[in-house]
Design an enzyme around this catalytic site. Sequence first.
Site, PDB file in Angstrom:
ATOM      1  N   ASP A 251       0.833  -1.216   0.000  1.00  0.00           N
ATOM      2  CA  ASP A 251       0.000   0.000   0.000  1.00  0.00           C
ATOM      3  C   ASP A 251       0.860   1.255   0.000  1.00  0.00           C
ATOM      4  O   ASP A 251       0.532   2.241   0.664  1.00  0.00           O
ATOM      5  CB  ASP A 251      -0.913   0.014   1.234  1.00  0.00           C
ATOM      6  CG  ASP A 251      -1.757  -1.236   1.377  1.00  0.00           C
ATOM      7  OD1 ASP A 251      -1.985  -1.919   0.367  1.00  0.00           O
ATOM      8  OD2 ASP A 251      -2.178  -1.541   2.512  1.00  0.00           O
ATOM      9  N   PHE A 252       1.947   1.272  -0.749  1.00  0.00           N
ATOM     10  CA  PHE A 252       2.921   2.327  -0.494  1.00  0.00           C
ATOM     11  C   PHE A 252       2.597   3.675  -1.127  1.00  0.00           C
ATOM     12  O   PHE A 252       3.284   4.660  -0.855  1.00  0.00           O
ATOM     13  CB  PHE A 252       4.353   1.862  -0.806  1.00  0.00           C
ATOM     14  CG  PHE A 252       4.674   1.522  -2.234  1.00  0.00           C
ATOM     15  CD1 PHE A 252       5.215   2.458  -3.085  1.00  0.00           C
ATOM     16  CD2 PHE A 252       4.515   0.216  -2.691  1.00  0.00           C
ATOM     17  CE1 PHE A 252       5.567   2.125  -4.374  1.00  0.00           C
ATOM     18  CE2 PHE A 252       4.883  -0.132  -3.975  1.00  0.00           C
ATOM     19  CZ  PHE A 252       5.403   0.821  -4.831  1.00  0.00           C
TER      20      PHE A 252
END
EC number: 3.1.1.11
Length: 523
Positions: A251-252
């Site tokens: 989920d960067f």
Amino acid sequence: MYIPVAQAEGGASITVQGQAYGATLKLNDADIATGAASVVSTDSTRYVPLTVAGAGSLYLTGIAIDYAADSPAVASHIVTVGPNEQYQSIQAALDANDSSETNRLVLKIAPGDYREKVTVTKPGVTFANADVTAKRAVTIRASYYSSNTFDAAGNFVPQDAFDLGTNKCATVTIGAGATGFAAYGITFQNDYNVVDHTAEGQQTPAVALNTQADKVYLKNSRIIGRQDTLYVQGAGNRVYVDGGYIEGTVDFVFGDANAYFTGTELHMAAFPGKNNGYFTAANTKKSGVGLVIDRCRLTVSDAYGDNAKLSLGRPWQTFAKYSQVRTADGSSYVTDVNLNAKNDTYADISSAVTYLDSTISSKVIKDRWNVWTGKDKSGKSVDVTFHPDVRFAEYASHDESGALLNPADYSKIVLGKMEALDAAQVQAKRAELLADMGFGTEAGQWAAPDGAWPFAFDQKYSTGTDTTASQPGTDSQAGTVSRHRPKAKQIANTGSSVAAIAVVVLLLVAAGVVLVVVRHKRQ
């Protein structure tokens, strides 16, 4: 409510900041969205009606009125940061100097490591690498994180002094009041899981950069982390990532702002024990466009094998209706999932991510996207995504060789869609997305980069004079640099909204409108 506007040439834009849950907003009887500027006529002094209709609630944070005629010339004053400069730390320079969108504070930062947790609260701030080539890095780094540990009542339980939760753990936070922040050639890094706590099983949210403001511009900068690297936060806020590099595993790139990425490399880094990863995790509001990744490169560490499960993203908070049981130790599990109904708590969430004309690593799964899952009592993953509200799209993607991907080869795409567009269609889609996001040259929009940003910092310092000779904490007028005047249709934020906000707030109270603040924890 009635918003007063004065007679002025060129019109004005009104932006209502906040969030409506179920309620409908109308300005001059036309539907509007929170965070988006609406142009109004200022041929005469008058009151513009703002109507809140329908069942639901309104969380109002502010109303801004920007007059085209008020757009002033933009100036910059420069201070230096470094071991032998005016200020030895970035935060000290920020604390000692005032700034605004029309008199910007530029921090000319000497290359090196700055081990500090930084918060920007003032508008009109620029971080600039003093090495204009950026071959020598300016790296801002810290090591804070979120353990996501909760007690039986669901309250967050910090494990140590560095466990601050996702909303507060960022190395650099651009606060909601820091409108118009810019960074040139800066590296933002959270060392947690990158330098320390790198063993298998230790990966956890650790934000490198959290933007909570509108009109954030990042030029050729690097953002390094593992989980939750870049948090673009705030419905209606606009973030422009121009070039540069972003690194993470889970989920960067995430959040609910309208964020546009162009010419950027998004790199899926490896982490011990991990064989899966997600490039994005948007929780876009229904009125937002979300994350737009245009002409970018998605690359993957060689450490991942052919059986890695790497996806373009997953939808954060676009949840179906489900029940949750929390145990005595604070852990929880999902029960009674109804995929045909929306979770009431997240009724306005509609995760949106668009990839346009980008190079996608061949290691990305054929399904392209992932659903969001929870764990049932036995520990099995359970889909908790409300599929109808997810807005994932992939247009004109190509592989590492430059060949366009054929949608016919991807028949089992999860949640999203893939379309092959020709060059003219790509250009039309790009223009459509930028306009919908509030980028452009029309009144009330934020101008897309064309060499004439209203706050642009000259990387060559050719028109700037350093305030190096001034004493720390002073605002030397000798170091002030005159900048160009924005185009007539580019409306800058000014102080002209203060009276309107005061009047509206009084009217709100008199009318008995209830403002409901809804806060959701990211678990």
